[in-house]
Design a protein around this motif. Structure first.
Motif, PDB file in Angstrom:
ATOM      1  N   LYS A 173       0.836  -1.203   0.000  1.00  0.00           N
ATOM      2  CA  LYS A 173       0.000   0.000   0.000  1.00  0.00           C
ATOM      3  C   LYS A 173       0.873   1.256   0.000  1.00  0.00           C
ATOM      4  CE  LYS A 173      -4.191   1.892   1.777  1.00  0.00           C
ATOM      5  NZ  LYS A 173      -4.480   2.516   0.525  1.00  0.00           N
ATOM      6  N   SER A 174       1.952   1.268   0.783  1.00  0.00           N
ATOM      7  CA  SER A 174       2.820   2.455   0.803  1.00  0.00           C
ATOM      8  C   SER A 174       3.540   2.614  -0.539  1.00  0.00           C
ATOM      9  CB  SER A 174       3.823   2.376   1.953  1.00  0.00           C
ATOM     10  OG  SER A 174       4.721   1.305   1.750  1.00  0.00           O
ATOM     11  N   ALA A 175       3.919   1.491  -1.174  1.00  0.00           N
ATOM     12  CA  ALA A 175       4.561   1.568  -2.495  1.00  0.00           C
ATOM     13  C   ALA A 175       3.579   2.089  -3.538  1.00  0.00           C
ATOM     14  CB  ALA A 175       5.087   0.202  -2.901  1.00  0.00           C
ATOM     15  N   GLN A 176       2.321   1.659  -3.450  1.00  0.00           N
ATOM     16  CA  GLN A 176       1.302   2.145  -4.393  1.00  0.00           C
ATOM     17  C   GLN A 176       1.019   3.625  -4.179  1.00  0.00           C
ATOM     18  OE1 GLN A 176      -2.041  -0.416  -3.722  1.00  0.00           O
ATOM     19  NE2 GLN A 176      -1.235  -2.066  -5.002  1.00  0.00           N
ATOM     20  N   ASP A 177       0.997   4.054  -2.918  1.00  0.00           N
ATOM     21  CA  ASP A 177       0.737   5.465  -2.626  1.00  0.00           C
ATOM     22  C   ASP A 177       1.891   6.350  -3.099  1.00  0.00           C
ATOM     23  OD1 ASP A 177      -1.662   4.749  -1.512  1.00  0.00           O
ATOM     24  OD2 ASP A 177      -0.933   4.798   0.562  1.00  0.00           O
ATOM     25  N   ALA A 178       3.120   5.833  -3.032  1.00  0.00           N
ATOM     26  CA  ALA A 178       4.290   6.620  -3.419  1.00  0.00           C
ATOM     27  C   ALA A 178       4.540   6.593  -4.919  1.00  0.00           C
ATOM     28  CB  ALA A 178       5.533   6.104  -2.686  1.00  0.00           C
ATOM     29  N   LEU A 179       3.871   5.711  -5.644  1.00  0.00           N
ATOM     30  CA  LEU A 179       4.122   5.562  -7.075  1.00  0.00           C
ATOM     31  C   LEU A 179       3.904   6.846  -7.868  1.00  0.00           C
ATOM     32  CD1 LEU A 179       4.979   3.575  -9.248  1.00  0.00           C
ATOM     33  CD2 LEU A 179       2.568   2.992  -9.552  1.00  0.00           C
ATOM     34  N   PRO A 180       2.804   7.566  -7.702  1.00  0.00           N
ATOM     35  CA  PRO A 180       2.648   8.805  -8.488  1.00  0.00           C
ATOM     36  C   PRO A 180       3.755   9.824  -8.202  1.00  0.00           C
ATOM     37  CG  PRO A 180       0.560   8.177  -7.512  1.00  0.00           C
ATOM     38  CD  PRO A 180       1.604   7.268  -6.933  1.00  0.00           C
ATOM     39  N   ARG A 181       4.165   9.944  -6.958  1.00  0.00           N
ATOM     40  CA  ARG A 181       5.215  10.896  -6.602  1.00  0.00           C
ATOM     41  C   ARG A 181       6.544  10.486  -7.236  1.00  0.00           C
ATOM     42  NH1 ARG A 181       8.862  10.197  -3.053  1.00  0.00           N
ATOM     43  NH2 ARG A 181       7.707   8.606  -1.931  1.00  0.00           N
ATOM     44  N   ARG A 182       6.899   9.202  -7.152  1.00  0.00           N
ATOM     45  CA  ARG A 182       8.155   8.724  -7.731  1.00  0.00           C
ATOM     46  C   ARG A 182       8.137   8.850  -9.246  1.00  0.00           C
ATOM     47  NH1 ARG A 182       7.774   3.538  -4.648  1.00  0.00           N
ATOM     48  NH2 ARG A 182       7.528   2.729  -6.732  1.00  0.00           N
ATOM     49  N   THR A 183       6.985   8.577  -9.853  1.00  0.00           N
ATOM     50  CA  THR A 183       6.875   8.692 -11.310  1.00  0.00           C
ATOM     51  C   THR A 183       7.060  10.140 -11.746  1.00  0.00           C
ATOM     52  OG1 THR A 183       5.362   6.825 -11.329  1.00  0.00           O
ATOM     53  CG2 THR A 183       5.391   8.206 -13.287  1.00  0.00           C
ATOM     54  N   LEU A 184       6.437  11.048 -11.030  1.00  0.00           N
ATOM     55  CA  LEU A 184       6.570  12.471 -11.349  1.00  0.00           C
ATOM     56  C   LEU A 184       8.011  12.931 -11.162  1.00  0.00           C
ATOM     57  CD1 LEU A 184       5.248  15.135 -12.149  1.00  0.00           C
ATOM     58  CD2 LEU A 184       4.770  15.518  -9.724  1.00  0.00           C
ATOM     59  N   GLU A 185       8.659  12.494 -10.092  1.00  0.00           N
ATOM     60  CA  GLU A 185      10.052  12.869  -9.859  1.00  0.00           C
ATOM     61  C   GLU A 185      10.955  12.335 -10.970  1.00  0.00           C
ATOM     62  OE1 GLU A 185      10.933  11.364  -5.991  1.00  0.00           O
ATOM     63  OE2 GLU A 185       9.867  12.975  -4.959  1.00  0.00           O
ATOM     64  N   ALA A 186      10.721  11.096 -11.400  1.00  0.00           N
ATOM     65  CA  ALA A 186      11.538  10.511 -12.472  1.00  0.00           C
ATOM     66  C   ALA A 186      11.324  11.274 -13.776  1.00  0.00           C
ATOM     67  CB  ALA A 186      11.195   9.034 -12.655  1.00  0.00           C
ATOM     68  N   TRP A 187      10.083  11.622 -14.067  1.00  0.00           N
ATOM     69  CA  TRP A 187       9.788  12.369 -15.296  1.00  0.00           C
ATOM     70  C   TRP A 187      10.447  13.746 -15.252  1.00  0.00           C
ATOM     71  CZ3 TRP A 187       7.333  16.928 -16.544  1.00  0.00           C
ATOM     72  CH2 TRP A 187       7.047  17.112 -17.893  1.00  0.00           C
ATOM     73  N   GLN A 188      10.354  14.429 -14.110  1.00  0.00           N
ATOM     74  CA  GLN A 188      10.957  15.753 -13.994  1.00  0.00           C
ATOM     75  C   GLN A 188      12.475  15.680 -14.122  1.00  0.00           C
ATOM     76  OE1 GLN A 188       9.355  16.975 -10.210  1.00  0.00           O
ATOM     77  NE2 GLN A 188       7.682  18.112 -11.145  1.00  0.00           N
ATOM     78  N   HIS A 189      13.066  14.642 -13.542  1.00  0.00           N
ATOM     79  CA  HIS A 189      14.515  14.487 -13.635  1.00  0.00           C
ATOM     80  C   HIS A 189      14.932  14.242 -15.087  1.00  0.00           C
ATOM     81  CE1 HIS A 189      18.584  13.509 -12.507  1.00  0.00           C
ATOM     82  NE2 HIS A 189      18.498  12.370 -13.179  1.00  0.00           N
ATOM     83  N   GLU A 190      14.158  13.444 -15.809  1.00  0.00           N
ATOM     84  CA  GLU A 190      14.476  13.118 -17.198  1.00  0.00           C
ATOM     85  C   GLU A 190      14.336  14.325 -18.108  1.00  0.00           C
ATOM     86  OE1 GLU A 190      12.448  10.425 -20.640  1.00  0.00           O
ATOM     87  OE2 GLU A 190      12.716   9.479 -18.690  1.00  0.00           O
ATOM     88  N   HIS A 191      13.360  15.162 -17.838  1.00  0.00           N
ATOM     89  CA  HIS A 191      13.088  16.297 -18.714  1.00  0.00           C
ATOM     90  C   HIS A 191      13.626  17.619 -18.168  1.00  0.00           C
ATOM     91  CE1 HIS A 191      10.245  13.310 -20.227  1.00  0.00           C
ATOM     92  NE2 HIS A 191      10.383  13.945 -21.368  1.00  0.00           N
ATOM     93  N   ALA A 192      14.430  17.559 -17.145  1.00  0.00           N
ATOM     94  CA  ALA A 192      14.965  18.787 -16.553  1.00  0.00           C
ATOM     95  C   ALA A 192      16.013  19.393 -17.474  1.00  0.00           C
ATOM     96  CB  ALA A 192      15.574  18.489 -15.191  1.00  0.00           C
ATOM     97  N   ARG A 193      15.967  20.689 -17.605  1.00  0.00           N
ATOM     98  CA  ARG A 193      16.972  21.412 -18.384  1.00  0.00           C
ATOM     99  C   ARG A 193      18.011  21.940 -17.414  1.00  0.00           C
ATOM    100  NH1 ARG A 193      14.443  25.871 -21.794  1.00  0.00           N
ATOM    101  NH2 ARG A 193      16.547  25.918 -22.589  1.00  0.00           N
ATOM    102  N   PRO A 194      19.258  22.034 -17.852  1.00  0.00           N
ATOM    103  CA  PRO A 194      20.266  22.598 -16.952  1.00  0.00           C
ATOM    104  C   PRO A 194      19.919  24.050 -16.623  1.00  0.00           C
ATOM    105  CG  PRO A 194      21.192  22.190 -19.130  1.00  0.00           C
ATOM    106  CD  PRO A 194      19.799  21.649 -19.129  1.00  0.00           C
ATOM    107  N   SER A 195      20.275  24.453 -15.456  1.00  0.00           N
ATOM    108  CA  SER A 195      19.939  25.813 -15.041  1.00  0.00           C
ATOM    109  C   SER A 195      20.687  26.817 -15.922  1.00  0.00           C
ATOM    110  CB  SER A 195      20.311  26.007 -13.570  1.00  0.00           C
ATOM    111  OG  SER A 195      21.699  25.823 -13.404  1.00  0.00           O
ATOM    112  N   PRO A 196      20.144  28.021 -16.035  1.00  0.00           N
ATOM    113  CA  PRO A 196      20.760  29.030 -16.917  1.00  0.00           C
ATOM    114  C   PRO A 196      22.212  29.347 -16.548  1.00  0.00           C
ATOM    115  CG  PRO A 196      18.571  29.731 -16.249  1.00  0.00           C
ATOM    116  CD  PRO A 196      18.889  28.486 -15.483  1.00  0.00           C
ATOM    117  N   TRP A 197      22.531  29.369 -15.271  1.00  0.00           N
ATOM    118  CA  TRP A 197      23.912  29.693 -14.896  1.00  0.00           C
ATOM    119  C   TRP A 197      24.866  28.602 -15.347  1.00  0.00           C
ATOM    120  CZ3 TRP A 197      27.070  26.860 -11.734  1.00  0.00           C
ATOM    121  CH2 TRP A 197      26.478  25.896 -10.938  1.00  0.00           C
TER     122      TRP A 197
END
Length: 177
Positions: A61-85
């Motif tokens: 149940k805790s793994a299922q509850d954390a799945l959307p958060r982990r999926t979103l974090e993985a997607w954001q990490h994959e599509h993150a652009r380097p910072s302007p500096w």
């Protein structure tokens, strides 16, 4: 006793909890008066209870509850652009490396490159190109098994050469060998 044919599909839907409210009311009223449909409904409920999955454990149940958060974090990490500096710093470092390279190797930036002036290289490169062309022609003739062509030699079969050189590009369209 068998269920009423017009109610069979509704009985299965009601047992699965997929029947809308208005049809559920009508089906419950029918079940009060029809023993065959009650038996069929009970059989459907029993069958669906056998197919039901067990309740998830606490860790599942805790793994299922954390799945959307982990999926979103993985997607954001994959599509993150380097910072302007970081981009600006990378450009600045590349420019600094180019300037340092040009300063440390002064002969590279002269017109003749590392070999010296351009005037002495021009005559050498022309004669070198002629030597390479002559050697290439000799190598090709040797490979093809041809007798070497002599300067000023006349080709005997001019008609054969005319077949090889088309008068325009449209003549070659659609031509097959």
């Amino acid at each position: 006793m068998a269920a009423c044919p017009e109610q069979e599909a509704r009985l299965d839907l009601h047992a699965a909890g997929a029947l809308d409210t208005s049809e559920t009311v009508l089906l419950v009223q029918h079940l009060e008066s029809c023993a065959g449909c009650r038996e069929a409904f009970a059989a459907s409920v029993e069958m669906l209870s056998l197919l039901a999955l067990p309740e998830p454990t606490a860790s599942e149940k805790s793994a299922q509850d954390a799945l959307p958060r982990r999926t979103l974090e993985a997607w954001q990490h994959e599509h993150a652009r380097p910072s302007p500096w970081r981009r600006k710093m990378g450009v600045a470092l590349a420019a600094a490396a180019a300037v340092a390279f040009a300063a440390l190797v002064p002969g590279l930036m002269s017109p003749g490159g590392l070999t010296g002036g351009a005037a002495s290289g021009a005559g050498d490169s022309a004669s070198e190109a002629q030597q390479v062309e002559a050697q290439t022609l000799a190598d090709f003739e040797a490979w093809a098994g041809l007798e070497p062509l002599e300067p000023g030699a006349v080709v005997e079969d001019e008609e054969a050469l005319e077949d090889l050189e088309p008068s325009n590009e449209d003549d070659l369209l659609g031509e097959t060998l």
